[in-house]
Design a protein around this motif. Structure first.
Motif, short mmCIF file in Angstrom:
data_model
loop_
_atom_site.label_atom_id
_atom_site.label_comp_id
_atom_site.label_asym_id
_atom_site.label_seq_id
_atom_site.Cartn_x
_atom_site.Cartn_y
_atom_site.Cartn_z
N ALA A 34 10.09 -37.87 72.98
CA ALA A 34 8.89 -38.71 73.03
C ALA A 34 7.86 -38.04 73.94
O ALA A 34 8.16 -37.71 75.09
CB ALA A 34 9.24 -40.09 73.54
N TYR A 35 6.67 -37.81 73.43
CA TYR A 35 5.59 -37.21 74.21
C TYR A 35 4.64 -38.31 74.68
O TYR A 35 4.43 -39.29 73.97
CB TYR A 35 4.82 -36.20 73.37
N PRO A 36 4.05 -38.13 75.88
CA PRO A 36 3.12 -39.17 76.35
C PRO A 36 1.86 -39.19 75.48
O PRO A 36 1.46 -38.17 74.92
CB PRO A 36 2.80 -38.75 77.78
N ALA A 37 1.26 -40.34 75.36
CA ALA A 37 0.06 -40.48 74.55
C ALA A 37 -1.12 -39.84 75.28
O ALA A 37 -1.20 -39.85 76.51
CB ALA A 37 -0.22 -41.95 74.30
N TYR A 38 -2.03 -39.26 74.50
CA TYR A 38 -3.22 -38.67 75.08
C TYR A 38 -4.18 -39.77 75.50
O TYR A 38 -4.25 -40.82 74.86
CB TYR A 38 -3.92 -37.76 74.06
#
Length: 171
Positions: A34-38
């Motif tokens: 899971a990547y952090p949201a921009y």
């Protein structure tokens, strides 16, 4: 034949080492990462009709430097004017406009002598140094009687050597 076998073993060794660092495609991670949201993009409004204006001038009677300039931008059209004192004392004035339709258009005018021509700021200094005329006088001869010292001779030593063959020494 030996070189072919050596090359085969080298290739196997390379693939074995690479297998440690690059696992095969059969190994799959358990869950996707899971990547952090921009952050949301920040909108900065752009001025569709920028404008500016500036003006400056120089008046220096000590050096004869006289010049002015002014420029403004309004509705996409740049208008400006600058003037300067030429070395002969006349004033050159350039008026210009620039826009997207006509490009840069300038009009140059040369006015009458308004200021006296400026004196040169730098003048070469007068020659200060002149080489003196060469003066040569021979020194007075100085005579002194020679000093004689008694000659000192060091004694000459001859080594005592016995020669196996009888012969006469030549001195």
């Amino acid at each position: 034949m030996f070189s072919k076998v050596a090359v085969c073993f080298a290739c196997i060794a390379v693939f074995a080492v690479r297998a440690q660092y690059y696992p095969s495609a059969a190994v799959v991670p358990a869950a996707p990462v899971a990547y952090p949201a921009y952050p949301a993009a920040v909108y900065h409004p752009v001025n569709p009709n920028p404008s500016y204006a500036y003006k400056y001038g120089v008046s220096d009677p000590a050096t004869g430097d006289y010049k002015t300039a002014e420029e403004s931008l309004s509705n996409g059209v740049v208008q400006g004017q600058y003037s300067l004192a030429e070395p002969d004392g006349t004033v050159r004035t350039v008026s210009y406009t620039a826009d997207d339709v006509n490009g840069f258009v300038a009009q140059v005018t040369k006015g009458a002598k308004v200021v006296a021509p400026a004196a040169p700021v730098y003048a070469a200094p007068a020659k200060v140094y002149t080489a003196p005329a060469p003066v040569y006088t021979a020194p007075a001869p100085v005579y002194s009687a020679p000093v004689y010292a008694p000659a000192v001779h060091a004694p000459v030593y001859t080594p005592a050597v016995s020669y196996p063959f009888p012969y006469k020494r030549q001195a």
